[in-house]
Design a protein around this motif. Structure first.
Motif, mmCIF file in Angstrom:
data_model
loop_
_atom_site.group_PDB
_atom_site.id
_atom_site.type_symbol
_atom_site.label_atom_id
_atom_site.label_comp_id
_atom_site.label_asym_id
_atom_site.label_seq_id
_atom_site.Cartn_x
_atom_site.Cartn_y
_atom_site.Cartn_z
ATOM 1 N N LYS A 248 5.127 10.362 -6.423
ATOM 2 C CA LYS A 248 5.227 11.418 -5.404
ATOM 3 C C LYS A 248 6.475 11.238 -4.539
ATOM 4 O O LYS A 248 6.516 11.687 -3.392
ATOM 5 C CB LYS A 248 3.981 11.407 -4.514
ATOM 6 N N THR A 249 7.482 10.568 -5.070
ATOM 7 C CA THR A 249 8.668 10.221 -4.261
ATOM 8 C C THR A 249 9.450 11.436 -3.764
ATOM 9 O O THR A 249 10.156 11.339 -2.771
ATOM 10 C CB THR A 249 9.621 9.315 -5.067
ATOM 11 N N LEU A 250 9.328 12.570 -4.448
ATOM 12 C CA LEU A 250 10.076 13.770 -4.045
ATOM 13 C C LEU A 250 9.259 14.719 -3.166
ATOM 14 O O LEU A 250 9.763 15.771 -2.758
ATOM 15 C CB LEU A 250 10.583 14.519 -5.296
ATOM 16 N N ALA B 147 0.836 -1.214 0.000
ATOM 17 C CA ALA B 147 0.000 0.000 0.000
ATOM 18 C C ALA B 147 0.865 1.256 0.000
ATOM 19 O O ALA B 147 0.572 2.225 -0.712
ATOM 20 C CB ALA B 147 -0.908 -0.005 1.226
ATOM 21 N N PHE B 148 1.952 1.243 0.785
ATOM 22 C CA PHE B 148 2.869 2.385 0.819
ATOM 23 C C PHE B 148 3.486 2.619 -0.549
ATOM 24 O O PHE B 148 3.554 3.759 -1.035
ATOM 25 C CB PHE B 148 3.969 2.158 1.869
ATOM 26 N N ASN B 149 3.953 1.544 -1.201
ATOM 27 C CA ASN B 149 4.576 1.675 -2.534
ATOM 28 C C ASN B 149 3.614 2.235 -3.565
ATOM 29 O O ASN B 149 4.002 3.017 -4.436
ATOM 30 C CB ASN B 149 5.120 0.318 -2.998
ATOM 31 N N LYS B 150 2.345 1.872 -3.460
ATOM 32 C CA LYS B 150 1.337 2.401 -4.388
ATOM 33 C C LYS B 150 1.023 3.868 -4.081
ATOM 34 O O LYS B 150 0.854 4.680 -4.989
ATOM 35 C CB LYS B 150 0.051 1.575 -4.305
ATOM 36 N N ALA B 151 0.961 4.195 -2.796
ATOM 37 C CA ALA B 151 0.636 5.568 -2.381
ATOM 38 C C ALA B 151 1.738 6.552 -2.754
ATOM 39 O O ALA B 151 1.462 7.721 -3.047
ATOM 40 C CB ALA B 151 0.378 5.604 -0.881
ATOM 41 N N ARG B 152 2.983 6.095 -2.756
ATOM 42 C CA ARG B 152 4.121 6.988 -3.046
ATOM 43 C C ARG B 152 4.412 7.118 -4.538
ATOM 44 O O ARG B 152 5.199 7.961 -4.953
ATOM 45 C CB ARG B 152 5.384 6.485 -2.331
ATOM 46 N N LYS B 153 3.779 6.297 -5.348
ATOM 47 C CA LYS B 153 4.052 6.288 -6.792
ATOM 48 C C LYS B 153 3.802 7.666 -7.402
ATOM 49 O O LYS B 153 2.731 8.241 -7.272
ATOM 50 C CB LYS B 153 3.172 5.240 -7.476
#
Length: 560
Positions: free
Chosen positions: A28-30, A20-26
């Motif tokens: 938006k990593t910066l 879920a975290f990996n999908k939420a950060r997609k």
């Protein structure tokens, strides 16, 4: 077959929370809030897991802002940790509900999307109108204030049909209640992932009613916008009343009285950013204005140096790809032509994706040609003869030959694709200079089978050889005739040279050369090629290159 179920333990698992975290950060990593969350990732995920297991989880208040696009919308933004929970819920329940959705629901689903909905609309309109030969009516419908009026009790009852775990239902209830709506127990915030997914579950009831009760064949829905196509207006009027009645009785919704209309394709149907007619599509003016404002914002960021050129190209190419689905040739040509003027290169760019730069430079090069000339080129590339092009385009023969001469002169098509070799040789033998008059060439040839148009075509080819060409053209030519032939077995070196050539093309987009000038520029001034001076200047023919390739293949087979 055992029915798939969702459990609270599975939802709370550390594996699901990591996913879920990996999908939420997609994408938006910066963002500062993502970086801050990631600094203590294990601790934050374990804290979320603890709150879920002890049922102490409470979402933070939503951050609300107004978006005018140009339609005024109230967008509610969840805190990042809450977005992780939203993804965790969808990871578990989405596969269960996805099986129940109809094929013609296109919003927020893998492999669907707005452009696929437009393609399906096109397919349906051809079927209903019998390939655009009979009148086609469209019920264009919109649900009034959909997200504001979703009833929580009805939504939860629909969720309970597939989800038996009460703890998951309670968690969803907490998320639904974290929204300041006008009426208690109603509404979902625009902007949440869960809202988008629950919207599909809620309106799946409408989909099933339309497809299985009303037996509608030609139906496409995207969130709360949907269309039904039919060649009978009374049938659509009847279906409109039945749909409105179903929405009121079963979902406590209603069709928007002003936005729901029955119109013909001849008038044009507004759907998902396009105005669709029988034979063509137009892009909404608001979409064009929106992109214009975006370009102005990107220009300011570029002037400040806060954005990478590749990000600008990516955004620009995305809009070109989107607008390509409508009849927007002149619009795309105009904005492509002006790209380098709007975004001049001030320093040597960092290139991570050469292909993006090459594609854009090729589009800028193609924007120099008129639409009519490009259309002739496309038909010739498809294998049509000159006579077939004349018939299909309803043009004069002389006009098509003028297009061909322009294309040959600028090396957009090869001379041998137009004329047979024997005619080319005869005409070439009788051309003394690229400035020769066609009348003089005709007198020298003395062959009635060779026309003035054919002579003009060969003469255009000779003029093209003398003419200066753009750096984009020569960069492509150099890679094919030098890099590919001389460094065929050294892919790493070819990739380096390709990158360097693209940097020079991006830095000097308006430069034009003769072949000799380009070779001097690349080999001596810029020193891109790493081969020896003697090897750089040596021309490798196609025959010699093929012979070397064959020898290398034979040697490789002997070794193995």
């Amino acid at each position: 077959m055992k029915e798939e179920t969702a459990t609270y333990e599975e939802l709370c698992s550390i594996e699901n929370l990591e996913l879920a975290f990996n999908k939420a950060r997609k994408g938006k990593t910066l963002k500062p809030y993502v970086i801050k969350f990631e600094e203590n990732l294990n601790e934050n995920l374990n804290q979320l897991r603890f709150e879920l297991l002890t049922q102490a989880y409470k979402p933070k208040p939503l951050e609300t802002f107004i978006l005018r696009d140009p339609k005024t919308r109230k967008i509610s933004k969840s805190d990042f940790r809450d977005r992780v929970i939203h993804h965790a819920i969808c990871n578990i329940i989405e596969p269960i509900f996805e099986k129940t959705f109809i094929s013609d629901s296109y919003a927020n689903r893998m492999g669907k999307g707005g452009l696929n909905a437009i393609k399906k609309f096109d397919a349906f309109k051809r079927k209903v109108s019998k390939n655009n030969t009979i009148k086609c009516y469209v019920l264009k419908a919109d649900i009034k204030h959909y997200f504001e009026n979703v009833n929580h009790k009805i939504l939860l009852s629909l969720l309970k049909k597939k989800i038996k775990d009460k703890q998951i239902i309670n968690l969803i209830k907490i998320i639904l209640e974290n929204h300041n709506s006008k009426k208690e127990g109603q509404g979902m915030p625009l902007g949440n992932l869960t809202s988008q997914f629950f919207a599909n579950i809620y309106l799946n009831e409408l989909d099933q009613f339309i497809k299985h009760v009303l037996r509608v064949k030609y139906y496409v829905r995207y969130v709360d916008d949907f269309v039904i196509l039919n060649n009978s207006k009374p049938t659509l009027e009847k279906q409109r009343k039945e749909i409105n009645s179903f929405l009121k009785q079963n979902l406590e919704l209603e069709l928007h009285p002003e936005k729901t209309k029955i119109i013909t394709l001849k008038q044009g149907v507004n759907f998902l950013g396009f105005r669709i007619f029988y034979h063509h599509k137009l892009l909404y003016q608001r979409k064009i204005k929106k992109f214009k404002h975006k370009l102005q914002r990107l220009k300011k960021e570029d002037e400040k140096g806060t954005i990478d050129r590749e990000k600008i190209i990516e955004s620009f190419e995305g809009h070109l790809a989107y607008s390509n689905h409508a009849n927007t040739y002149k619009y795309r040509k105009k904005i492509t032509k002006e790209f380098n003027k709007e975004f001049p290169v001030k320093k040597e760019p960092t290139i991570t994706s050469v292909k993006k730069h090459e594609n854009l430079n090729q589009k800028i090069e193609n924007s120099k040609f008129e639409f009519s000339t490009q259309k002739t080129k496309q038909l010739l590339k498809k294998g049509l003869t000159i006579e077939q092009v004349v018939t299909q385009r309803n043009l004069k023969l002389g006009t098509v030959w003028q297009h061909i001469c322009t294309l040959v002169e600028h090396h957009q098509i090869k001379l041998k694709e137009i004329l047979p070799n024997n005619k080319i040789k005869i005409i070439l033998r009788n051309i003394k200079s690229p400035n020769d008059k066609l009348k003089d060439i005709k007198e020298r040839i003395k062959n009635e089978n060779i026309s003035y148009d054919e002579m003009a075509c060969v003469l255009a080819n000779q003029k093209g050889k003398q003419k200066k060409k753009s750096i984009t053209y020569y960069s492509q030519w150099y890679q094919k005739t030098n890099c590919h032939r001389k460094c065929y077995h050294n892919k790493e070196q070819r990739a380096k040279c390709r990158n360097k050539l693209q940097i020079q093309t991006t830095l000097n987009p308006y430069l034009e050369f003769t072949k000799k000038e380009f070779l001097t520029f690349i080999c001596e001034y810029k020193n891109i090629c790493k081969l020896s001076k003697q090897e750089k200047n040596r021309f490798v023919t196609w025959y010699e290159f093929n012979q070397k390739k064959k020898i290398n293949v034979i040697q490789t087979k002997i070794i193995f």
